[in-house]
Every structure is written in C-alpha cells, then in structure tokens.
Motif scaffolding. Structure first.
Motif, PDB file in Angstrom:
ATOM      1  N   ASP A 184       0.767  -1.063   0.050  1.00 51.62           N
ATOM      2  CA  ASP A 184       0.044   0.003  -0.186  1.00 51.62           C
ATOM      3  C   ASP A 184       1.021   1.179  -0.011  1.00 51.62           C
ATOM      4  O   ASP A 184       1.484   1.454   1.083  1.00 51.62           O
ATOM      5  N   SER A 185       0.859   2.019  -1.066  1.00 55.85           N
ATOM      6  CA  SER A 185       1.848   3.034  -1.185  1.00 55.85           C
ATOM      7  C   SER A 185       0.977   4.500  -1.084  1.00 55.85           C
ATOM      8  O   SER A 185       1.486   5.358  -1.206  1.00 55.85           O
ATOM      9  N   SER A 186      -0.340   4.240  -0.153  1.00 53.90           N
ATOM     10  CA  SER A 186      -0.974   5.474  -0.018  1.00 53.90           C
ATOM     11  C   SER A 186      -0.294   6.166   1.290  1.00 53.90           C
ATOM     12  O   SER A 186       0.494   5.473   2.088  1.00 53.90           O
ATOM     13  N   PRO A 187      -0.193   7.708   1.248  1.00 52.17           N
ATOM     14  CA  PRO A 187       0.541   8.322   2.196  1.00 52.17           C
ATOM     15  C   PRO A 187      -0.017   8.168   3.551  1.00 52.17           C
ATOM     16  O   PRO A 187      -1.201   8.042   3.711  1.00 52.17           O
ATOM     17  N   GLU A 188       0.985   8.197   4.534  1.00 53.62           N
ATOM     18  CA  GLU A 188       0.130   7.852   6.133  1.00 53.62           C
ATOM     19  C   GLU A 188      -0.712   9.073   6.510  1.00 53.62           C
ATOM     20  O   GLU A 188       0.186  10.196   6.275  1.00 53.62           O
ATOM     21  N   PRO A 189      -1.600   9.110   7.290  1.00 55.42           N
ATOM     22  CA  PRO A 189      -2.119  10.129   7.825  1.00 55.42           C
ATOM     23  C   PRO A 189      -1.171  11.144   8.439  1.00 55.42           C
ATOM     24  O   PRO A 189      -0.342  10.429   9.368  1.00 55.42           O
ATOM     25  N   PRO A 190      -1.237  12.380   8.531  1.00 59.86           N
ATOM     26  CA  PRO A 190      -0.138  13.424   9.233  1.00 59.86           C
ATOM     27  C   PRO A 190      -0.558  13.218  10.807  1.00 59.86           C
ATOM     28  O   PRO A 190      -1.748  13.061  11.283  1.00 59.86           O
ATOM     29  N   GLU A 191       0.470  13.218  11.573  1.00 60.44           N
ATOM     30  CA  GLU A 191       0.420  13.289  13.150  1.00 60.44           C
ATOM     31  C   GLU A 191      -0.418  14.354  13.462  1.00 60.44           C
ATOM     32  O   GLU A 191      -0.420  15.489  13.182  1.00 60.44           O
ATOM     33  N   THR A 192      -1.296  14.295  14.526  1.00 61.57           N
ATOM     34  CA  THR A 192      -1.998  15.368  15.014  1.00 61.57           C
ATOM     35  C   THR A 192      -1.064  15.860  16.021  1.00 61.57           C
ATOM     36  O   THR A 192      -0.589  15.107  16.899  1.00 61.57           O
ATOM     37  N   PRO A 193      -0.890  17.199  15.955  1.00 61.15           N
ATOM     38  CA  PRO A 193      -0.078  17.874  16.819  1.00 61.15           C
ATOM     39  C   PRO A 193      -0.518  17.813  18.251  1.00 61.15           C
ATOM     40  O   PRO A 193      -1.647  17.830  18.555  1.00 61.15           O
ATOM     41  N   GLU A 194       0.545  17.760  19.286  1.00 60.30           N
ATOM     42  CA  GLU A 194       0.065  17.830  20.754  1.00 60.30           C
ATOM     43  C   GLU A 194      -0.533  19.246  20.994  1.00 60.30           C
ATOM     44  O   GLU A 194       0.077  20.129  20.364  1.00 60.30           O
ATOM     45  N   PRO A 195      -1.533  19.223  21.712  1.00 61.69           N
ATOM     46  CA  PRO A 195      -2.047  20.473  22.319  1.00 61.69           C
ATOM     47  C   PRO A 195      -1.084  21.304  23.019  1.00 61.69           C
ATOM     48  O   PRO A 195      -0.311  20.884  23.813  1.00 61.69           O
ATOM     49  N   ARG A 196      -1.093  22.551  22.811  1.00 68.29           N
ATOM     50  CA  ARG A 196      -0.128  23.295  23.502  1.00 68.29           C
ATOM     51  C   ARG A 196      -0.754  24.583  24.438  1.00 68.29           C
ATOM     52  O   ARG A 196      -1.851  25.052  24.045  1.00 68.29           O
ATOM     53  N   VAL A 197      -0.295  25.023  25.273  1.00 66.02           N
ATOM     54  CA  VAL A 197      -0.802  25.885  26.349  1.00 66.02           C
ATOM     55  C   VAL A 197      -0.951  27.273  25.403  1.00 66.02           C
ATOM     56  O   VAL A 197      -0.045  27.544  24.744  1.00 66.02           O
ATOM     57  N   MET A 198      -2.109  28.058  25.880  1.00 63.64           N
ATOM     58  CA  MET A 198      -2.381  29.296  25.152  1.00 63.64           C
ATOM     59  C   MET A 198      -2.864  29.965  26.463  1.00 63.64           C
ATOM     60  O   MET A 198      -3.523  29.886  27.257  1.00 63.64           O
ATOM     61  N   TYR A 199      -2.039  31.377  26.471  1.00 64.04           N
ATOM     62  CA  TYR A 199      -2.549  32.341  27.685  1.00 64.04           C
ATOM     63  C   TYR A 199      -3.271  33.273  27.329  1.00 64.04           C
ATOM     64  O   TYR A 199      -3.211  33.982  26.147  1.00 64.04           O
ATOM     65  N   GLY A 200      -4.212  33.812  28.230  1.00 66.81           N
ATOM     66  CA  GLY A 200      -4.961  34.894  27.758  1.00 66.81           C
ATOM     67  C   GLY A 200      -4.335  36.155  28.152  1.00 66.81           C
ATOM     68  O   GLY A 200      -3.232  36.033  28.857  1.00 66.81           O
ATOM     69  N   GLN A 201      -4.741  37.296  27.806  1.00 56.59           N
ATOM     70  CA  GLN A 201      -4.174  38.602  28.019  1.00 56.59           C
ATOM     71  C   GLN A 201      -4.281  38.992  29.657  1.00 56.59           C
ATOM     72  O   GLN A 201      -5.114  38.652  30.341  1.00 56.59           O
ATOM     73  N   ALA A 202      -3.029  39.709  29.889  1.00 61.47           N
ATOM     74  CA  ALA A 202      -2.980  40.349  31.100  1.00 61.47           C
ATOM     75  C   ALA A 202      -3.956  41.598  31.357  1.00 61.47           C
ATOM     76  O   ALA A 202      -4.237  41.999  30.305  1.00 61.47           O
ATOM     77  N   THR A 203      -4.370  41.682  32.480  1.00 64.05           N
ATOM     78  CA  THR A 203      -5.109  42.935  32.696  1.00 64.05           C
ATOM     79  C   THR A 203      -4.431  43.922  33.416  1.00 64.05           C
ATOM     80  O   THR A 203      -3.536  43.428  34.257  1.00 64.05           O
ATOM     81  N   PRO A 204      -4.889  45.376  33.628  1.00 67.55           N
ATOM     82  CA  PRO A 204      -3.970  46.284  34.287  1.00 67.55           C
ATOM     83  C   PRO A 204      -4.097  46.085  35.831  1.00 67.55           C
ATOM     84  O   PRO A 204      -3.095  46.479  36.240  1.00 67.55           O
ATOM     85  N   ASP A 205      -4.997  45.381  36.351  1.00 69.52           N
ATOM     86  CA  ASP A 205      -4.863  45.141  37.838  1.00 69.52           C
ATOM     87  C   ASP A 205      -4.201  43.843  38.296  1.00 69.52           C
ATOM     88  O   ASP A 205      -4.103  43.714  39.428  1.00 69.52           O
ATOM     89  N   MET A 206      -3.567  43.443  37.436  1.00 74.02           N
ATOM     90  CA  MET A 206      -2.927  41.954  37.880  1.00 74.02           C
ATOM     91  C   MET A 206      -2.031  42.230  39.281  1.00 74.02           C
ATOM     92  O   MET A 206      -1.737  41.337  40.021  1.00 74.02           O
ATOM     93  N   CYS A 207      -1.440  43.400  38.828  1.00 74.01           N
ATOM     94  CA  CYS A 207      -0.123  43.542  39.786  1.00 74.01           C
ATOM     95  C   CYS A 207      -0.633  43.485  41.036  1.00 74.01           C
ATOM     96  O   CYS A 207      -0.284  43.330  42.081  1.00 74.01           O
ATOM     97  N   GLU A 208      -2.019  44.301  41.219  1.00 72.20           N
ATOM     98  CA  GLU A 208      -2.540  44.461  42.529  1.00 72.20           C
ATOM     99  C   GLU A 208      -2.899  42.920  42.972  1.00 72.20           C
ATOM    100  O   GLU A 208      -3.216  42.830  44.326  1.00 72.20           O
TER     101      GLU A 208
END
Length: 237
Positions: free
Chosen positions: A30-54
């Motif tokens: 079978d010469s059909s191409p192998e299915p691409p590997e599913t990339p591992e999930p990576r962490v995604m951060y939300g945006q900082a807010t002005p009151d975070m230091c407090e």
C-alpha cells in the motif's frame, strides 16, 4: 560449449525471476501516504489585565523568604496594548530587617520587576523570545561579569543570566574596607504564547555572593510563578 551456455542462461533467468518477484512484492504494498500526525495541544495564555499587579500576592511570596515589602512602595504597573501583543510589568522592592546578607552600605533589599507578554500565536512568541535571548547573549559576550545558562522547568525554553559586578569603594566613601558586589539574576522564559522576564538585583558581601545569588534565583522563580498564575490559560497543565 552448449552445457556452459545453458548454465549461464539458467542463472540469468533465475535472477530475472527474483527481480520480477521482488518488484511485484513492492508494487503490491500500500503506497498511500500515512495520515499526518495530530500535533500535541499546547498551552495558550489569555491577555494580562491592568489590575494584575494588585492581585498578585507578592507580600506573601516575600514573607516566605523572610522578606517584607516597602510599606510606602506601590508596585509600578506598565500596561501596553498598542501592538498585537499585550505587555504587563510589575515592580517589586523588598527588604530584610535582620542582619542576613547585610553589607557595609546597608540592609539586604532585593528589587526588580516581573514582566509578562502574551502573543497571538506560539510562533510569534518563539520568534520574540529567540530575538531577545540572542540580543542578551551578544551583549554578555563582552561582559565578563555576566554568565549565561539554559534552565529547565515548567516552561518550554528558558535562559538564566547572572551578573556579579564588584562595587568600587569610591562609590561609598563612608564605608570602610568595603568588599561587596552588585548582583543580579534575570530569567527569560517562554511557555506557549507567553514570554516572561523576571529581574531581581541587590548587593552582596563578597564572601556571601554564591548564597545571595542562590537566594535571588529562588525568589525570582517564586515571583514568576505567582505572576503567571493570574493569567487565564487553556491547554495541557
């Protein structure tokens, strides 16, 4: 003569059959191409807010290290959303009212900043992190007082910069027999789409430089962890 000719042709025919059989075997796979590997999930951060230091529990972090925050000192907040990334920087200044790490010019008073910058994508964060680290490494090449080391932890990539600069006695003419150095630790970390830069500096008596640097590294990592904990995030822990 005829016998030799038959033997030679027989060998050629057998080799031809083997080659043909091998070709059929290969062609039958079978010469059909192998299915691409599913990339591992990576962490995604939300945006900082002005009151975070407090909201950061910096006083509690300082207390774990036997330090106090300056009573009249308010954290300096820099918040910038003019670009595609969001930048937040919080300043901190602590002190130790015991004799620990005290020098002839005063008490032990580590101070610095923790800065968080989130990007729209992991690729943008990686490029910015690489550019900053490259710039800092190049700057440190001509500075013998600066050392660099890759560091591992909960982050994806990290580099630690350490500075030890002897203090010239003429800077403090009232301090007799001054034997101390200005020391600084700087962490440049990358985790998902987040870049963290934490810098803490202080003074250290020369015999205690290694102890002070170890203390500052632990303090900087604790501050970093506290700051990052206030960002929303998705993905693996």
């Amino acid at each position: 003569m005829h016998l030799r000719r038959r033997n030679r042709y027989s060998i050629i025919r057998r080799w031809t059959v083997l080659v043909a059989t091998a070709a059929l075997a290969i062609g039958g796979c079978d010469s059909s191409p192998e299915p691409p590997e599913t990339p591992e999930p990576r962490v995604m951060y939300g945006q900082a807010t002005p009151d975070m230091c407090e909201r950061m529990k910096l006083a509690e972090v300082a207390a774990r290290f036997g330090l106090k925050l300056r009573p009249s000192y308010d954290p300096t907040v820099q918040f910038d959303t003019r670009g595609t990334d969001v930048y937040l920087s919080c300043a901190i200044r602590a002190y130790d009212d015991s004799e620990r790490f005290r020098t002839e010019v005063g008490e032990f008073d580590p101070a610095g900043t923790v800065s968080l910058r989130t990007y729209p994508s992991h690729e943008d964060a990686e490029k910015a992190h690489e550019a900053e680290v490259t710039s800092l490494r190049k700057f440190g090449e001509s500075k013998p007082e600066i050392s660099t080391q890759d560091v591992s932890g909960w982050w994806d990539e990290g580099v630690h910069f350490q500075t030890v600069a002897p203090i010239e006695p003429r800077q403090y003419p009232r301090a007799e027999n001054l034997d101390a150095a200005g020391v600084e630790v700087l962490y440049e970390l990358l985790h998902g789409n987040l870049r963290v830069s934490t810098r803490i500096d202080s003074r250290a008596a020369t015999p205690e430089i290694d102890q002070v640097l170890a203390f500052l590294r632990e303090f900087a990592e604790a501050i970093t962890k506290e700051a990052v904990s206030h960002l929303s995030r998705t993905g693996p822990n």
